[in-house]
Design a protein around this motif. Structure first.
Motif, PDB file in Angstrom:
ATOM      1  N   SER A   1       0.851  -1.187   0.000  1.00 52.85           N
ATOM      2  CA  SER A   1       0.000   0.000   0.000  1.00 52.85           C
ATOM      3  C   SER A   1       0.884   1.232   0.000  1.00 52.85           C
ATOM      4  N   TYR A   2       0.406   2.285  -0.645  1.00 47.32           N
ATOM      5  CA  TYR A   2       1.193   3.506  -0.739  1.00 47.32           C
ATOM      6  C   TYR A   2       0.284   4.712  -0.525  1.00 47.32           C
ATOM      7  N   LYS A   3       0.898   5.874  -0.353  1.00 52.22           N
ATOM      8  CA  LYS A   3       0.110   7.030   0.097  1.00 52.22           C
ATOM      9  C   LYS A   3      -0.178   8.050  -1.001  1.00 52.22           C
ATOM     10  N   THR A   4       0.795   8.304  -1.869  1.00 53.88           N
ATOM     11  CA  THR A   4       0.599   9.361  -2.865  1.00 53.88           C
ATOM     12  C   THR A   4       0.547   8.778  -4.271  1.00 53.88           C
ATOM     13  N   SER A   5       0.070   9.555  -5.211  1.00 54.06           N
ATOM     14  CA  SER A   5      -0.070   9.089  -6.586  1.00 54.06           C
ATOM     15  C   SER A   5       1.277   8.665  -7.162  1.00 54.06           C
ATOM     16  N   ILE A   6       1.237   7.622  -7.964  1.00 56.32           N
ATOM     17  CA  ILE A   6       2.488   7.069  -8.475  1.00 56.32           C
ATOM     18  C   ILE A   6       2.551   7.099  -9.997  1.00 56.32           C
TER      19      ILE A   6
ATOM     20  N   ALA B   1       8.451  -0.961  -4.720  1.00 58.63           N
ATOM     21  CA  ALA B   1       9.095   0.343  -4.844  1.00 58.63           C
ATOM     22  C   ALA B   1       8.198   1.231  -5.689  1.00 58.63           C
ATOM     23  N   THR B   2       7.894   2.408  -5.194  1.00 60.33           N
ATOM     24  CA  THR B   2       6.992   3.304  -5.900  1.00 60.33           C
ATOM     25  C   THR B   2       7.728   4.518  -6.429  1.00 60.33           C
ATOM     26  N   LEU B   3       7.337   4.937  -7.617  1.00 59.58           N
ATOM     27  CA  LEU B   3       7.889   6.140  -8.230  1.00 59.58           C
ATOM     28  C   LEU B   3       6.800   7.195  -8.210  1.00 59.58           C
ATOM     29  N   PRO B   4       7.032   8.329  -7.562  1.00 64.35           N
ATOM     30  CA  PRO B   4       5.965   9.332  -7.446  1.00 64.35           C
ATOM     31  C   PRO B   4       5.574   9.904  -8.804  1.00 64.35           C
TER      32      PRO B   4
ATOM     33  N   ILE C   1      13.648   8.547  -8.594  1.00 65.70           N
ATOM     34  CA  ILE C   1      14.194   7.678  -7.557  1.00 65.70           C
ATOM     35  C   ILE C   1      13.044   6.958  -6.873  1.00 65.70           C
ATOM     36  N   PRO C   2      12.985   5.610  -6.976  1.00 63.85           N
ATOM     37  CA  PRO C   2      11.904   4.878  -6.325  1.00 63.85           C
ATOM     38  C   PRO C   2      12.094   4.832  -4.814  1.00 63.85           C
ATOM     39  N   THR C   3      10.983   4.761  -4.103  1.00 62.47           N
ATOM     40  CA  THR C   3      10.999   4.617  -2.645  1.00 62.47           C
ATOM     41  C   THR C   3      10.584   3.195  -2.309  1.00 62.47           C
ATOM     42  N   PHE C   4      11.410   2.522  -1.522  1.00 63.17           N
ATOM     43  CA  PHE C   4      11.188   1.119  -1.211  1.00 63.17           C
ATOM     44  C   PHE C   4      10.437   0.952   0.109  1.00 63.17           C
ATOM     45  N   GLY C   5       9.594  -0.076   0.171  1.00 57.23           N
ATOM     46  CA  GLY C   5       8.971  -0.467   1.419  1.00 57.23           C
ATOM     47  C   GLY C   5       9.933  -1.309   2.235  1.00 57.23           C
ATOM     48  N   ARG C   6       9.440  -1.800   3.377  1.00 54.19           N
ATOM     49  CA  ARG C   6      10.303  -2.582   4.271  1.00 54.19           C
ATOM     50  C   ARG C   6      10.353  -4.054   3.905  1.00 54.19           C
ATOM     51  N   GLY C   7       9.483  -4.495   3.014  1.00 57.87           N
ATOM     52  CA  GLY C   7       9.569  -5.853   2.504  1.00 57.87           C
ATOM     53  C   GLY C   7       8.726  -6.887   3.222  1.00 57.87           C
TER      54      GLY C   7
END
Lengths: 114, 113
Positions: free
Chosen positions: B24-29, B90-93, B100-106
């Motif tokens: 799950s992610y918070k902002t548009s990707i 990993a999400t790209l805004p 730069i993608p942001t990774f979750g904790r896995g």
């Protein structure tokens, strides 16, 4: 095609020392990114280099620095090491760092601070 | 800060079963990617799904994306012991101009033979 190569694989240092880690990207890749991975914080972005210029930077103190050479190889330096710097440092490369380009990771350098 | 958060944190199954993990992610990707990491190794890219896509397949992997719920799922069918690894989204805004993608904790997956 050879993958991303990181050297050394393991490193043990003491507090206050400095360290330099090396990353050779896949041939033809010009974007190189560095990440710090720890059990507590997960994978955190340090910085990205493209054409010898730092293009993006994460939220790390100035003790963490890097550079990229004309052949796209990159080095990362950490000065005045702290215990909390113990981590797996990963390097990733892609052609140009574009949105739809997956990152290719090396196996990392495991840095332990005593 | 983590943009994507995987769920569950850990998953233990028997060989042959299916494994499903969610992100799950918070902002548009712009896009969302899944990576695998074997113990002591680097991350390996598995699949990329763009924000205008709903489902993608690659071998035994199936990824879905629901932008209205800001979530994605990774399904591994007929799992094997060799699938034992940690899986990261990993999400790209969509905005900001950063690639730069942001990774979750896995999610840590263990497949028992």
């Amino acid at each position: 095609k050879a993958g991303v190569t990181q050297t050394p694989r393991y490193l043990i240092k003491t507090r206050g020392q400095q360290v330099t880690l090396s990353c050779s990207p896949i041939s033809g890749h010009r974007s190189v990114s560095w990440y710090q991975q720890t059990p507590g914080q997960g994978l955190q972005f340090l910085f990205e280099y493209f054409s010898e210029t730092q293009r993006n930077k994460g939220n790390f103190p100035g003790r963490f620095s890097g550079r990229q050479f004309s052949n796209s190889r990159s080095e990362m330096n950490v000065s005045t090491l702290e215990l909390g710097d113990s981590a797996l440092y990963l390097c990733a490369s892609s052609f140009t760092g574009g949105a739809d380009q997956p990152q290719h990771f090396g196996d990392g350098t495991r840095l332990s601070i005593l | 800060s983590q943009q994507g958060e995987e769920d569950p944190q850990a998953l233990s199954i028997q060989e042959g079963e299916n494994a499903t993990m969610n992100c799950s992610y918070k902002t548009s990707i712009n896009n969302l990617q899944w990576y695998r990491q074997n113990s002591g190794r680097g991350l390996v890219h598995l699949i990329l799904i763009r924000s205008n896509e709903r489902e993608k397949h690659s071998g035994r992997l199936r990824v879905t994306l629901d932008t209205s719920k800001k979530s994605s799922s990774l399904l591994i069918t007929a799992s094997r012991a060799a699938d034992t690894a940690s899986y990261f989204c990993a999400t790209l805004p969509a905005s900001g101009g950063s690639y730069i993608p942001t990774f979750g904790r896995g999610t840590s997956l263990i497949v028992h033979p």
